[in-house]
Motif scaffolding. Structure first.
Motif, mmCIF file in Angstrom:
data_model
loop_
_atom_site.group_PDB
_atom_site.id
_atom_site.type_symbol
_atom_site.label_atom_id
_atom_site.label_comp_id
_atom_site.label_asym_id
_atom_site.label_seq_id
_atom_site.Cartn_x
_atom_site.Cartn_y
_atom_site.Cartn_z
ATOM 1 N N VAL A 1 -3.348 10.305 15.578
ATOM 2 C CA VAL A 1 -2.256 9.689 16.333
ATOM 3 C C VAL A 1 -1.683 8.496 15.575
ATOM 4 C CG1 VAL A 1 -1.653 8.487 18.475
ATOM 5 C CG2 VAL A 1 -3.174 10.479 18.544
ATOM 6 N N MET A 2 -2.549 7.659 14.991
ATOM 7 C CA MET A 2 -2.071 6.489 14.246
ATOM 8 C C MET A 2 -1.264 6.901 13.022
ATOM 9 S SD MET A 2 -2.730 3.754 15.839
ATOM 10 C CE MET A 2 -2.542 4.699 17.361
ATOM 11 N N GLU A 3 -1.728 7.916 12.327
ATOM 12 C CA GLU A 3 -0.985 8.365 11.138
ATOM 13 C C GLU A 3 0.385 8.898 11.537
ATOM 14 O OE1 GLU A 3 -1.577 10.794 6.989
ATOM 15 O OE2 GLU A 3 -2.959 11.205 8.644
ATOM 16 N N GLU B 1 0.812 -1.224 0.000
ATOM 17 C CA GLU B 1 0.000 0.000 0.000
ATOM 18 C C GLU B 1 0.846 1.274 0.000
ATOM 19 O OE1 GLU B 1 -3.691 0.425 0.310
ATOM 20 O OE2 GLU B 1 -3.324 -1.456 -0.748
ATOM 21 N N TYR B 2 2.107 1.153 -0.368
ATOM 22 C CA TYR B 2 3.021 2.296 -0.268
ATOM 23 C C TYR B 2 2.493 3.534 -1.002
ATOM 24 C CZ TYR B 2 7.165 5.166 -1.070
ATOM 25 O OH TYR B 2 8.049 6.216 -1.157
ATOM 26 N N ILE C 1 -6.395 8.885 6.462
ATOM 27 C CA ILE C 1 -6.260 7.433 6.407
ATOM 28 C C ILE C 1 -7.607 6.767 6.690
ATOM 29 C CG2 ILE C 1 -3.824 7.465 7.034
ATOM 30 C CD1 ILE C 1 -4.590 6.701 9.872
ATOM 31 N N ASN C 2 -7.780 5.541 6.158
ATOM 32 C CA ASN C 2 -9.063 4.837 6.304
ATOM 33 C C ASN C 2 -9.046 3.890 7.507
ATOM 34 O OD1 ASN C 2 -7.737 2.436 5.496
ATOM 35 N ND2 ASN C 2 -8.138 2.894 3.331
ATOM 36 N N GLN C 3 -10.134 3.160 7.688
ATOM 37 C CA GLN C 3 -10.281 2.296 8.857
ATOM 38 C C GLN C 3 -9.274 1.144 8.848
ATOM 39 O OE1 GLN C 3 -12.295 2.758 11.588
ATOM 40 N NE2 GLN C 3 -12.595 4.757 10.632
ATOM 41 N N ILE D 1 -4.262 -1.463 11.011
ATOM 42 C CA ILE D 1 -2.857 -1.840 10.799
ATOM 43 C C ILE D 1 -1.950 -1.004 11.702
ATOM 44 C CG2 ILE D 1 -0.954 -1.818 9.137
ATOM 45 C CD1 ILE D 1 -2.855 -4.113 8.685
ATOM 46 N N GLY D 2 -2.266 0.282 11.838
ATOM 47 C CA GLY D 2 -1.478 1.151 12.712
ATOM 48 C C GLY D 2 -1.494 0.665 14.151
ATOM 49 N N ILE D 3 -2.654 0.243 14.623
ATOM 50 C CA ILE D 3 -2.769 -0.288 15.985
ATOM 51 C C ILE D 3 -1.961 -1.582 16.124
ATOM 52 C CG2 ILE D 3 -4.375 -1.302 17.647
ATOM 53 C CD1 ILE D 3 -6.485 0.706 16.605
ATOM 54 N N ILE D 4 -2.022 -2.436 15.096
ATOM 55 C CA ILE D 4 -1.248 -3.687 15.114
ATOM 56 C C ILE D 4 0.245 -3.386 15.204
ATOM 57 C CG2 ILE D 4 -0.532 -5.657 13.686
ATOM 58 C CD1 ILE D 4 -3.442 -5.816 12.700
#
Length: 695
Positions: A177-179, A108-109, A119-121, A126-129
């Motif tokens: 925060v995730m981004e 997804e680069y 960013i989407n859900q 993935i960010g949380i992972i």
């Protein structure tokens, strides 16, 4: 490669004196062999990136580096720590999640760049992972200290709007925060992980190959030959050998458990107290982190962070590093005199000259590495060349051994030398061509396959050694990303600056305490990154030169590994010395006193780190200022050692020790009146000491 895969029951770690389960090697069985070859593949991937055999975007390169770290980390530690079937299964699931996150970043680069800021859900999941796996990996590899510190910053990023007073933020939603933390180059995939994925891994691999080739034995034999026969020789061997190991090692704690396995029992056998022996090894090993050229790989991160040449970092570090080891050497000498410990019989010691004659070729890759770094080549190029030359030496020695005559061996080495030196004209491709030929030669020659196994073992061990550093670099990105997002560093910096307006000394003390607290239980690299991000900008604001401010926080981050109650290096030495870690820590603090003095002296007189600026340089010029501050620092180290140990050809009285301490304290500052008073007290001490000695 079954000969390198060993059983590693967790319960045996303490018995063998090994502090870190990663020191036990790869476990036996099918899973151990799979992990062994994953480690080899990891190292080969990093070499291919460094040699530009494989070219990927920086973001993808960092993501794959982290994916390999997570894939190797979870199952390896679960097996080494005997976590049971459920724990091992869970570890493979966590490893798979790490691989999924890396693959997602690669696949997804371009889409991720296109939807930057929105960013989407799936991205959020993935960010949380990514964050969960990085936090979990850090906890598994190095314990709770760094994950807890980073977790506090993560909480601040998510809920900063509820914090009191000046700490309150405007508030950020989960997507923001995730981004910030899980994508882009501000968080987990920030500068620290970039440096880990390029310079650091390469230099760790370089050290792994040198160790396998016999560099530890060379350093030990040279140290024994040089100082083993002198007063307190066993402890002086520890100082010298650990200092030499520091030139190639990326971890002070790793130095403790490698050289310490030999030096600590040696010191104890010659009469040194167990706590003192552990303190000497811990102090000397941590000093390796400030000794060029590698400096625990912090030199490369510092150069990258400050946007300066690597050689400028080394230039600032070299005099303080020499003074640090001179101080440790002096402390050992005084303690040996106080307890009447003599050196080892010279007839039982190896000859330093013979050791160099037999192993001189091992120094060549290190010498070329240093030359390239000081000549302005990038650390990546220099590290690649150093690694390739080491591989050529190992493979070449095996190939030459099978030649039937001395003449053919000489011709072979001349030819190999020409191929090795051709990289200056033809680049790294010439080296990799030579390595390929030597690999084929060793595969088909009798006895050469053992050398091939040694090379593969070095690749696997290098990847394993890189685990704590790489994962720490990823997790510390959470702290940097949070401070970039919220501006938290400015809040702390303003507080230090407000204190510093009244007293620079108080501001330095506050910064020192902050660095010691933040550095507790955290390895060198994240240690430096955290402290430099939070505290160094405040010192810069107070007029401290840029490199000096970063060196100041770096030194005290290092000292945290010797400071109670955590004292990582001392607790690593504890099972080897068979002594309590806290006792070792208090001894280490005495021996490492110079590590606390030198940074303060450098702030007041930057010439100690070969930097312009400061009233002394303005008054007498740069070179005279360097000579004066070095001489004064040597005097301070000498006086402090006398004060702490209480010996100089005789036992010193309490008043003599207090007089020496007062003189040393006055000489730390850069004020003419303080210097004058310090010199007067020094002269008074010498007069009293001499008078009593002659009485």
């Amino acid at each position: 490669m079954t000969e390198t895969i060993i059983s590693a029951p967790a319960g045996q770690a303490g018995d063998s004196g090994i502090h870190d389960p990663l020191e036990l090697g790869f476990p036996a069985g099918l899973q151990g062999r799979i992990l062994y070859w994953i480690a080899v593949a990891f190292s080969l991937y990093q070499i291919a990136i460094a040699a530009h055999i494989v070219n990927l975007s920086s973001q993808v390169q960092r993501a794959l580096h982290l994916g390999f770290l997570l894939l190797l980390c979870f199952p390896l530690l679960a097996l080494l720590n005997n976590r049971g079937k459920a724990g091992i299964t869970l570890s493979w699931i966590a490893a798979a999640l790490g691989v999924v996150a890396a693959a997602y970043q690669w696949i997804e680069y371009v889409p991720l760049m296109m939807r930057s800021g929105a960013i989407n859900q799936v991205d959020i999941v993935i960010g949380i992972i990514i964050l969960i796996t990085v936090f979990a990996a850090a906890w598994v590899v190095m314990g709770p200290a760094l994950p807890i510190v980073s977790g506090v910053f993560l909480i601040y990023a998510l809920f900063g709007q509820y914090f009191p007073g000046p700490l309150a933020t405007r508030g950020y939603d989960l997507a923001q925060v995730m981004e910030q933390l899980s994508f882009g180059t501000e968080g987990v995939y920030g500068t620290p992980l970039y440096v880990s994925a390029t310079y650091i891994f390469l230099f760790i691999l370089f050290g792994s190959f040198l160790e396998k080739a016999g560099m530890i034995k060379l350093f030990t034999d040279v140290s024994l030959g040089l100082v083993g026969h002198r007063q307190g020789g066993a402890a002086k061997v520890s100082v010298v050998s650990s200092g030499l190991m520091g030139t190639i090692s990326g971890s002070g704690v790793a130095n403790v458990v490698t050289t310490g396995q030999f030096t600590i029992p040696l010191m104890k056998s010659f009469g040194y107290r167990a706590a003192f022996a552990g303190g000497v090894e811990s102090t000397a090993s941590m000093g390796g982190q400030i000794m060029p050229p590698v400096m625990g790989a912090v030199a490369f991160i510092m150069a990258e962070t400050l946007g300066i040449a690597y050689v400028e970092v080394v230039q600032a570090a070299i005099i303080p590093a020499i003074l640090y080891f001179a101080s440790a050497f002096w402390m050992v000498h005084l303690e040996a005199g106080r307890t009447n410990l003599r050196g080892m019989p010279e007839s039982e010691l190896p000859s330093a000259l013979n050791a160099l004659r037999e192993g001189w070729y091992l120094i060549l890759p290190l010498a070329v590495l240093v030359y390239l770094l000081f000549s302005g080549y990038t650390p990546l190029f220099a590290g690649t060349v150093g690694l390739a030359l080491t591989m050529m030496l190992i493979l070449g020695a095996s190939a030459a051994f099978g030649l039937p005559s001395q003449v053919l061996k000489i011709i072979f080495w001349i030819g190999l030398g020409l191929v090795a030196s051709s990289f200056m004209k033809f680049g790294n491709n010439a080296l990799w061509f030579g390595i390929t030929v030597l690999l084929i030669w060793n595969v088909i020659s009798q006895g050469g396959r053992g050398t091939i196994r040694q090379v593969i073992d070095s690749l696997a061990d290098g990847a394993k050694t890189a685990l704590p550093v790489g994962i720490a670099c990823a997790l510390v990105g959470v702290i940097i990303g949070t401070m970039t997002l919220t501006g938290a560093a400015n809040t702390f910096g303003l507080y230090i600056v407000s204190v510093g307006k009244g007293s620079l000394f108080l501001s330095l003390i506050l910064t020192m305490i902050t660095c010691l607290i933040l550095g507790m239980g955290i390895p060198t690299i994240p240690n430096y990154i955290i402290t430099s991000t939070i505290a160094a900008p405040a010192l810069l604001e107070l007029g401290v030169p840029l490199i000096v401010s970063h060196m100041f926080v770096f030194y005290f981050g290092i000292m945290a590994d010797l400071t109670p109650p955590v004292a990582l290096a001392c607790f690593a030495a504890a099972p080897i010395a068979r002594e309590k870690g806290l006792k070792i820590s208090f001894e280490a603090l005495k021996i490492a006193a110079a590590g606390f003095v030198i940074p303060f002296m450098a702030v007041y007189t930057p010439a100690l780190m070969l930097q312009n600026g400061g009233p002394l340089t303005d008054a007498i010029g740069f070179l005279p200022a360097v000579a004066y501050i070095v001489a004064k620092c040597v005097l301070v180290i000498g006086l402090w050692g006398l004060s702490v140990i209480g010996w100089l050809d005789r036992h010193l009285t309490i008043w003599e020790r207090l007089l020496a301490a007062a003189a040393a304290f006055l000489l730390i500052a850069a004020y003419p009146i303080a210097d004058a008073m310090g010199f007067v007290l020094t002269a008074l001490f010498v007069f009293i000491w001499k008078r009593k000695l002659l009485a």
